[in-house]
Scaffold this active site. Structure first.
Site, PDB file in Angstrom:
ATOM      1  N   ASP A 102       2.379   1.936  -7.696  1.00  0.00           N
ATOM      2  CA  ASP A 102       2.649   1.783  -6.272  1.00  0.00           C
ATOM      3  C   ASP A 102       2.491   3.124  -5.557  1.00  0.00           C
ATOM      4  O   ASP A 102       2.419   4.186  -6.177  1.00  0.00           O
ATOM      5  CB  ASP A 102       4.020   1.152  -6.026  1.00  0.00           C
ATOM      6  CG  ASP A 102       5.169   2.000  -6.517  1.00  0.00           C
ATOM      7  OD1 ASP A 102       5.292   3.139  -6.040  1.00  0.00           O
ATOM      8  OD2 ASP A 102       5.949   1.525  -7.366  1.00  0.00           O
ATOM      9  N   LYS A 103       2.434   3.065  -4.236  1.00  0.00           N
ATOM     10  CA  LYS A 103       2.102   4.235  -3.428  1.00  0.00           C
ATOM     11  C   LYS A 103       3.073   5.390  -3.648  1.00  0.00           C
ATOM     12  O   LYS A 103       2.697   6.560  -3.572  1.00  0.00           O
ATOM     13  CB  LYS A 103       2.070   3.831  -1.956  1.00  0.00           C
ATOM     14  CG  LYS A 103       1.404   4.839  -1.036  1.00  0.00           C
ATOM     15  CD  LYS A 103       1.214   4.251   0.349  1.00  0.00           C
ATOM     16  CE  LYS A 103       0.484   5.218   1.261  1.00  0.00           C
ATOM     17  NZ  LYS A 103       0.242   4.624   2.605  1.00  0.00           N
TER      18      LYS A 103
END
Length: 233
Positions: A102-103
């Site tokens: 994820d970011k």
């Protein structure tokens, strides 16, 4: 070549994974011989296949890269998003990420054009290990580790037993063979903690060496370097 199901063909040609190919077909981004494709199409190299208007050529030489993903890079391949991984891929190579980080997470990400390899690494049937170093927002106790090891409910699914070892009062390593969306963050949240740093350091037998591969850099890996676990009987 023998006719091949369209999603598998796109994966075989290095366009994307089978799962991503199915999404592209569903979104009407794929055509076969000038008409919109459907999931049951079977094709060969003699067919005219295009994705988002770009013709698909035959199978490409298989490639594998290790990428040290920094925080802030989004693994979704969106040309209109400046933070998208698509802007940081090796130039001239049509590769895509195997799974995602994820970011807000960082660490080892593998890039390939080999759909079969991608399937063997992310499909839960193959049980490939992924190791992470995690920091949470406050000190935890032995009960936290025991709960994480045994499994907790995440999005209506019970997580599989995993290995969790404390490193310090607020950090631990965790080894998963599962890959649910934002799994570690959701597991920790269920136990009453918030992840403040998530760093993937290993996929299968490939370890991230941050000195040799600094954040934001990638390097080619010979496919023979990757040792995959055999499917459990």
């Amino acid at each position: 070549m023998q006719p091949m199901r369209l999603a598998k063909y796109l994966s075989h040609c290095g366009v994307c994974s089978r799962r991503q190919a199915s999404r592209l077909i569903e979104a009407a981004e794929v055509t076969v011989n000038g008409r919109p494709a459907n999931h049951i199409d079977h094709v060969t190299d003699a067919d005219d296949v295009s994705v988002s208007g770009r013709p698909v050529s035959g199978p490409a030489p298989k490639k594998l890269y290790a990428y040290h993903k920094p925080v802030g890079i989004d693994c979704k391949l969106r040309p209109d998003d400046a933070s998208s991984l698509i802007h940081y891929l090796p130039p001239g190579e049509r590769v895509y990420p195997i799974g995602r980080l994820d970011k807000d997470s960082r660490g080892l990400l593998l890039l390939t054009n080999d759909g079969e390899l991608c399937n063997r690494l992310i499909h839960p049937d193959h049980h490939q290990e992924k190791e992470y170093q995690v920091v949470v927002d406050r000190p935890f106790d032995a009960q936290f580790c025991a709960q994480m090891r045994a499994g907790v409910p995440v999005d209506g699914v019970m997580t599989q037993p995993c290995r969790v070892e404390p490193v310090s009062a607020d950090s631990f390593t965790i080894i998963l063979k599962q890959g649910l969306n934002r799994q570690i963050r959701k597991m920790a949240r269920y136990c009453g903690y918030r992840v403040v740093d998530l760093y993937r350091v290993r996929i299968a037998n490939l370890h991230l060496d941050a000195q040799a591969l600094p954040p934001g850099h990638y390097q080619a890996i010979a496919l023979t370097q990757l040792e995959l676990l055999e499917k459990e009987k």
